[in-house]
Design a protein around this motif. Structure first.
Motif, PDB file in Angstrom:
ATOM      1  N   LYS A   1    -122.357   0.312  49.812  1.00  0.00           N
ATOM      2  CA  LYS A   1    -121.762   0.291  51.157  1.00  0.00           C
ATOM      3  C   LYS A   1    -120.481  -0.553  51.233  1.00  0.00           C
ATOM      4  O   LYS A   1    -119.897  -0.710  52.281  1.00  0.00           O
ATOM      5  N   SER A   2    -120.021  -1.058  50.093  1.00  0.00           N
ATOM      6  CA  SER A   2    -118.798  -1.863  50.061  1.00  0.00           C
ATOM      7  C   SER A   2    -117.567  -0.985  50.265  1.00  0.00           C
ATOM      8  O   SER A   2    -117.529   0.183  49.862  1.00  0.00           O
ATOM      9  N   SER A   3    -116.536  -1.541  50.893  1.00  0.00           N
ATOM     10  CA  SER A   3    -115.275  -0.811  51.096  1.00  0.00           C
ATOM     11  C   SER A   3    -114.267  -1.092  49.979  1.00  0.00           C
ATOM     12  O   SER A   3    -113.087  -0.770  50.102  1.00  0.00           O
TER      13      SER A   3
ATOM     14  N   GLU B   1    -114.865   6.418  55.316  1.00  0.00           N
ATOM     15  CA  GLU B   1    -115.211   5.009  55.507  1.00  0.00           C
ATOM     16  C   GLU B   1    -116.167   4.841  56.676  1.00  0.00           C
ATOM     17  O   GLU B   1    -117.144   4.087  56.602  1.00  0.00           O
ATOM     18  N   ALA B   2    -115.930   5.551  57.776  1.00  0.00           N
ATOM     19  CA  ALA B   2    -116.766   5.433  58.978  1.00  0.00           C
ATOM     20  C   ALA B   2    -118.207   5.833  58.697  1.00  0.00           C
ATOM     21  O   ALA B   2    -119.144   5.304  59.304  1.00  0.00           O
TER      22      ALA B   2
ATOM     23  N   CYS C   1    -119.274   2.718  55.163  1.00  0.00           N
ATOM     24  CA  CYS C   1    -119.178   1.272  54.974  1.00  0.00           C
ATOM     25  C   CYS C   1    -118.551   0.603  56.184  1.00  0.00           C
ATOM     26  O   CYS C   1    -118.171   1.268  57.159  1.00  0.00           O
ATOM     27  N   ASP C   2    -118.418  -0.722  56.096  1.00  0.00           N
ATOM     28  CA  ASP C   2    -117.852  -1.483  57.207  1.00  0.00           C
ATOM     29  C   ASP C   2    -116.365  -1.189  57.365  1.00  0.00           C
ATOM     30  O   ASP C   2    -115.674  -0.869  56.388  1.00  0.00           O
ATOM     31  N   PRO C   3    -115.838  -1.316  58.602  1.00  0.00           N
ATOM     32  CA  PRO C   3    -114.417  -1.043  58.840  1.00  0.00           C
ATOM     33  C   PRO C   3    -113.512  -1.933  57.977  1.00  0.00           C
ATOM     34  O   PRO C   3    -113.811  -3.099  57.742  1.00  0.00           O
ATOM     35  N   LEU C   4    -112.441  -1.340  57.500  1.00  0.00           N
ATOM     36  CA  LEU C   4    -111.500  -2.051  56.635  1.00  0.00           C
ATOM     37  C   LEU C   4    -110.183  -2.225  57.391  1.00  0.00           C
ATOM     38  O   LEU C   4    -109.518  -1.240  57.721  1.00  0.00           O
ATOM     39  N   ASP C   5    -109.805  -3.458  57.666  1.00  0.00           N
ATOM     40  CA  ASP C   5    -108.613  -3.738  58.481  1.00  0.00           C
ATOM     41  C   ASP C   5    -107.358  -3.106  57.892  1.00  0.00           C
ATOM     42  O   ASP C   5    -106.527  -2.543  58.614  1.00  0.00           O
TER      43      ASP C   5
END
Length: 323
Positions: A50-52, A89-90, A93-97
Motif C-alpha cells: 500500500k506504499s506510494s 493511487e486512489a 495507497c495513501d494520497p501523495l502530495d
C-alpha cells in the motif's frame, strides 16, 4: 538455500521495477498512447504493497524529471498521464502530495499546437524534438515523427559502422529524429539534413540546434527533388543516402525515383529507403518505377533492437538500392 532463493527473488523484483520505471520514462517522453504504459505492474504492486513509493519513483522519472522541465510533453498529455496515476493511487495507497502538486501545474496551463517529444537513447541520453501536436499541419505531414523514421534510427544504432566517419545525406528529414540519432550515436564525418517544405525546414533547423549539432559537421539544406542536379549531389559527396517515410504520395514518387537515379549514377553512395507500407499500390508503384529506371533493391531483413516506443504491428520495410 532459502536465503539464496530470497536473494534471487529480490533481484528479480529490483530488475522488474527498474525495467518498469524505464518503460514509464521512455513512453512518457515519447508521448506514447497511455494504454501502452505498464499500468498492470503498478496495479499489482499497489495491491501487495500500500506504499506510494513506486508512484513517487514514476513521478521522478517523468513529470519531476529534469528533462520534463527542459523539454515538456504537451500539457494535455501530462494532464491525462497524471490523471491515470491518480486513479491508481486512489485505489491503492495513501494520497501523495507530489502527485497533486504536479497535476496543479498543468490543470490551468494552456495547450499549444507544439510540444516536445524526447526519445531516450540506449546510453540514457535523449533526442529531444519540437513537434506539432497535429499529425497534419501547415499542409504537410513533416512536422511529426513517423514510425519508419524510428525504425531506421534503430537500424542505424544496430549498424553504426555504416555511418561512422562517412558523409550522410538524408532526404525528407522531417523534424530530424533519424538524423539527430545518427549524429549523436554513429559519429558521421558530415551529415546533411534536407527537406523542401519551408515550415519543416524551420523546425528542422531548430531541432538540430536544440540537440547541440552545429556546422560545418552538420547542415540543413533545402532540396527540391525535381530540381536537384548531379553537380549538387557531387558537391555534397554522400557516402550514404537515407530516407524514411518518403513513399506515401503517388504524386511525388516519380521525382523521388529520378533523384535516386541521379544519386546512384553520379556517386558510389549506399542508399537506404525505409517505408511504412500504408498503401500497397503506392509502394508497389514505387518499386515498379525503380525497376523501370534500372534500379534494383534488396530488402534488409533481421530484427532491430527495440529502443523507441512505437506501433511495431505496422508494416515497415527497409530496402537498399543499387544499379
Amino acid at each position: 538455500m532459502e536465503h539464496c532463493d530470497q536473494s534471487q527473488t529480490s533481484d528479480r523484483e529490483t530488475l522488474n521495477k527498474t525495467d518498469v520505471l524505464r518503460d514509464f520514462q521512455v513512453s512518457f517522453f515519447a508521448m506514447s498512447r497511455l494504454v501502452s504504459f505498464p499500468w498492470t505492474f503498478l496495479e499489482k504492486e499497489l495491491e501487495s504493497n500500500k506504499s506510494s513509493d513506486l508512484i513517487l519513483d514514476i513521478l521522478k522519472q517523468t513529470c519531476l524529471h529534469s528533462l520534463c522541465r527542459k523539454f515538456p510533453p504537451s500539457v494535455r498529455f501530462r494532464r491525462l498521464f497524471l490523471s491515470e496515476l491518480i486513479r491508481r493511487e486512489a485505489a491503492g495507497c495513501d494520497p501523495l502530495d507530489e502527485l497533486y502538486d504536479a497535476l496543479a501545474e498543468v490543470v490551468g496551463a494552456e495547450d499549444t499546437t507544439e510540444c516536445y517529444k524526447s526519445y531516450i537513447l540506449p546510453g540514457g541520453d535523449a533526442v529531444s524534438l519540437l513537434e506539432n501536436v497535429a499529425l497534419i499541419s501547415e499542409g504537410t505531414t513533416g512536422l511529426v515523427t513517423w514510425e519508419a523514421a524510428l525504425y531506421l534510427a534503430e537500424w542505424a544504432l544496430d549498424h553504426q559502422q555504416v555511418f561512422t566517419g562517412r558523409t550522410v545525406l538524408e532526404l525528407g528529414s522531417g523534424v530530424g529524429l533519424t538524423g539527430v540519432t545518427i549524429c549523436r550515436s554513429c559519429s558521421p564525418n558530415r551529415f546533411v539534413f534536407s527537406d523542401c517544405h519551408s515550415s519543416v525546414l524551420h523546425k528542422l533547423r531548430s531541432n538540430v540546434q536544440l540537440n547541440g549539432l552545429t556546422e560545418p559537421t552538420v547542415s540543413v539544406e533545402e532540396m527540391d527533388w525535381t530540381a536537384a542536379t548531379e553537380e549538387r549531389i557531387k558537391r555534397i559527396g554522400p557516402d550514404v543516402v537515407i530516407a524514411a517515410d518518403v513513399v506515401y504520395d503517388p504524386d511525388v514518387v516519380g521525382s523521388l525515383v529520378k533523384l535516386l537515379s541521379k544519386i546512384l549514377s553520379c556517386s558510389s553512395a549506399e542508399v537506404f529507403i525505409c517505408s511504412t507500407i500504408r498503401n500497397q499500390e503506392t509502394y508497389g508503384g514505387f518499386k515498379q518505377q525503380l525497376e523501370t529506371a534500372g534500379i534494383s533493391h534488396h530488402v534488409m531483413t533481421g530484427a532491430v533492437s527495440h529502443v523507441f516506443p512505437y506501433n511495431r504491428a505496422s508494416s515497415i520495410e527497409l530496402i537498399q538500392l543499387y544499379t
